[in-house]
Motif scaffolding. Structure first.
Motif, PDB file in Angstrom:
ATOM      1  N   GLU A 175      -1.662  59.347   0.501  1.00 29.99           N
ATOM      2  CA  GLU A 175      -2.586  58.383   1.106  1.00 29.99           C
ATOM      3  C   GLU A 175      -2.841  58.715   2.578  1.00 29.99           C
ATOM      4  O   GLU A 175      -3.950  58.511   3.077  1.00 29.99           O
ATOM      5  CB  GLU A 175      -2.041  56.962   0.970  1.00 29.99           C
ATOM      6  CG  GLU A 175      -1.996  56.466  -0.468  1.00 29.99           C
ATOM      7  CD  GLU A 175      -1.443  55.062  -0.582  1.00 29.99           C
ATOM      8  OE1 GLU A 175      -1.226  54.421   0.475  1.00 29.99           O
ATOM      9  OE2 GLU A 175      -1.225  54.598  -1.716  1.00 29.99           O
ATOM     10  N   SER A 195       2.838  59.852   2.431  1.00 22.43           N
ATOM     11  CA  SER A 195       2.321  60.109   1.079  1.00 22.43           C
ATOM     12  C   SER A 195       0.929  60.716   1.143  1.00 22.43           C
ATOM     13  O   SER A 195       0.313  60.834   2.219  1.00 22.43           O
ATOM     14  CB  SER A 195       2.283  58.808   0.269  1.00 22.43           C
ATOM     15  OG  SER A 195       1.200  58.001   0.683  1.00 22.43           O
ATOM     16  N   SER A 202       2.402  61.450  -4.062  1.00 26.68           N
ATOM     17  CA  SER A 202       2.180  60.024  -4.249  1.00 26.68           C
ATOM     18  C   SER A 202       3.481  59.277  -3.961  1.00 26.68           C
ATOM     19  O   SER A 202       4.586  59.829  -4.070  1.00 26.68           O
ATOM     20  CB  SER A 202       1.703  59.732  -5.675  1.00 26.68           C
ATOM     21  OG  SER A 202       2.614  60.245  -6.629  1.00 26.68           O
ATOM     22  N   LYS A 203       3.377  58.019  -3.591  1.00 25.07           N
ATOM     23  CA  LYS A 203       4.531  57.255  -3.116  1.00 25.07           C
ATOM     24  C   LYS A 203       5.630  57.124  -4.161  1.00 25.07           C
ATOM     25  O   LYS A 203       6.805  56.930  -3.817  1.00 25.07           O
ATOM     26  CB  LYS A 203       4.076  55.865  -2.674  1.00 25.07           C
ATOM     27  CG  LYS A 203       3.304  55.857  -1.358  1.00 25.07           C
ATOM     28  CD  LYS A 203       2.948  54.435  -0.944  1.00 25.07           C
ATOM     29  CE  LYS A 203       2.223  54.430   0.390  1.00 25.07           C
ATOM     30  NZ  LYS A 203       1.847  53.049   0.820  1.00 25.07           N
TER      31      LYS A 203
END
Length: 461
Positions: free
Chosen positions: A273, A271, A293-294
């Motif tokens: 992140e 992701s 995003s996840k």
């Protein structure tokens, strides 16, 4: 030479059964009741294991030029790594440079691959320059067994094609029965966002994702679908990463339009992140489209279950962290785009079986059977059945392993999945009847792999 694979559960896209698989030389000649065939030259015990068709990775980039460098896997190292991961066929991309012809490009890529591949291989063609000559050359490419043509709505000045270019190529694809593959991102808008970020001093790797928002992938996907509908051309969306694009694909398919899409393991497991990791570590995860995003991951898994996502490929494009990814240390737009993954696709998708996201049969379907059908290899590849090439993987569903750059075989200095503990592992791999992986050792050789002259897609005839 006769080989019998005994005691395993044979898994095809259509079901599973306890059966023995008989291989004579390069072909599967029988799938029989266990114990029925004796007297083999070689017996492989698959008790408690799955016996599946070799994987087909329909999207790889070996030795690909990008941003002043080249992806770090050669056809020799990349296909060896593929074999370690249970992939016995790759379809790579021949990249037309502006000012060159499609046929000369194909010759260049044959020179890179021929005599060097450990497993079988084919090519797609990237059309970087649409003109009368390149459009006419599509038919000779098809005659040479290359019948899928990739275009880009991103990378202005390098690969980018206008809507008019795309329309003309789609018209030719419709006329020839070939397939247009599309990198669907709005490159014109993205370039503006990139320029604004750099002007504001935002240079970190995570900005690669921020400046390529999912809405611009969705918009480009919708536009490509509209052009395909106008021309009557089939369309294959490569490396779909976002729900916005998936919704457009699903809506088109619901109306019966010939639209297909693939996703990649990185969009299912990684992701934004990861791209925000400190000390420039996020550069390891820079690819296009970017990691999202996840919350997009659940939509992608659902798309695999509903067949709105038909294939899982890797977009394997390995650039080393040192010296290559570091080219963009002070400017995220100069980070070479690509994530290594050809070795771990089968294992990563098997985790979807373990967690209940997909069935065992669907695992085989998206990793092997549908790519064979989609890209003109049906009957030869992607199935355990008499008459098919003996590309066979014995897979241990109970084995445990940890992914790491210390143990992988890709020619790259990091793993995007470093430290990930997974269930399941490749035990034995046959490529056209030859054992290339067994007991933790590589037994293959460069040059074993053959070029695959592909037929037109089964989905289009």
């Amino acid at each position: 030479m006769r080989t019998v694979i005994t005691g395993g559960t044979v898994v095809n896209a259509t079901g599973r059964a306890l059966a023995d698989v008989v291989v004579d030389d390069e072909l599967i000649t029988a799938v029989t009741t266990p114990g029925l065939v004796t007297g083999a030259d070689r017996t492989i015990d698959a008790t408690g294991k799955y016996v599946i068709p070799g994987g087909i990775d329909a999207h790889t980039h070996m030795e690909m030029p990008f941003g002043g460098t080249f992806s770090n896997d050669t056809f020799a190292t990349g296909t060896t790594a593929a074999a370690w991961g249970g992939t016995t066929t790759i379809i790579d991309f021949a990249v037309q440079a502006r000012g060159t012809s499609l046929l000369s490009t194909l010759d260049t890529w044959h020179a890179k691959a021929d005599g060097n591949c450990a497993v079988d291989y084919g090519f797609h063609m990237i059309i970087s320059e649409v003109d009368d000559h390149s459009l006419k050359e599509m038919q000779p490419c098809i005659d040479a067994g290359v019948n899928s043509f990739k275009m880009f709505m991103a990378y202005p000045g390098v690969f980018y094609s206008t809507d008019g270019d795309i329309l003309r190529a789609m018209q030719q694809a419709r006329a020839t029965g070939s397939m247009v593959m599309m990198h669907a991102e709005n490159g014109i808008a993205i370039d503006q966002l990139v320029a604004q970020a750099l002007a504001e001093g935002r240079t970190a790797p995570v900005e690669h994702s921020i400046t390529r928002p999912p809405e611009l992938e969705g918009e480009a996907t919708s536009r490509a679908i509209a052009l395909a509908k106008v021309t009557g051309s089939p369309l294959y969306i490569v490396h779909l990463s976002a729900r916005h694009a998936l919704e457009a694909v699903a809506a088109a398919r619901d109306t019966g339009q010939n639209v297909f899409a693939e996703t990649c393991p990185q969009y299912l497991y990684l992701s934004i992140e990861n791209m925000a990791e400190p000390d420039f570590n996020g550069a390891k995860y820079v690819a296009s489209p970017p990691l999202r995003s996840k919350d997009h991951q659940a939509d992608l898994w659902r798309g695999l279950r509903t067949n709105d996502l038909s294939v899982v490929s890797t977009d394997h494009c390995p650039f080393c962290f040192k010296d290559q990814k570091e080219l963009g240390r002070d400017d995220f737009s100069k980070i070479p785009n690509g994530i290594p993954g050809v070795e771990h696709r089968m294992d990563l998708l098997h985790q979807g079986v373990v967690t209940g996201e997909i069935t065992l049969e669907r695992w085989v379907e998206v990793c092997s059977t549908t790519p064979a059908r989609m890209f003109g290899l049906h009957g030869r590849k992607g199935v355990i059945a008499p008459g098919a090439d003996a590309d066979v993987v014995v897979y241990d569903p109970a084995a445990k392993q940890t992914i790491s750059a210390l143990t992988h075989h890709m020619n790259v200095d990091y793993s995007a999945y470093e430290g990930l503990e997974i269930t399941g592992a490749v035990e034995t791999v046959l490529s056209r009847g030859a054992v290339v992986i067994a007991a933790g050792e590589f037994h293959g050789k460069p040059g074993h792999g053959r070029f695959l002259k592909r037929d037109l897609s089964q989905y289009l005839v």
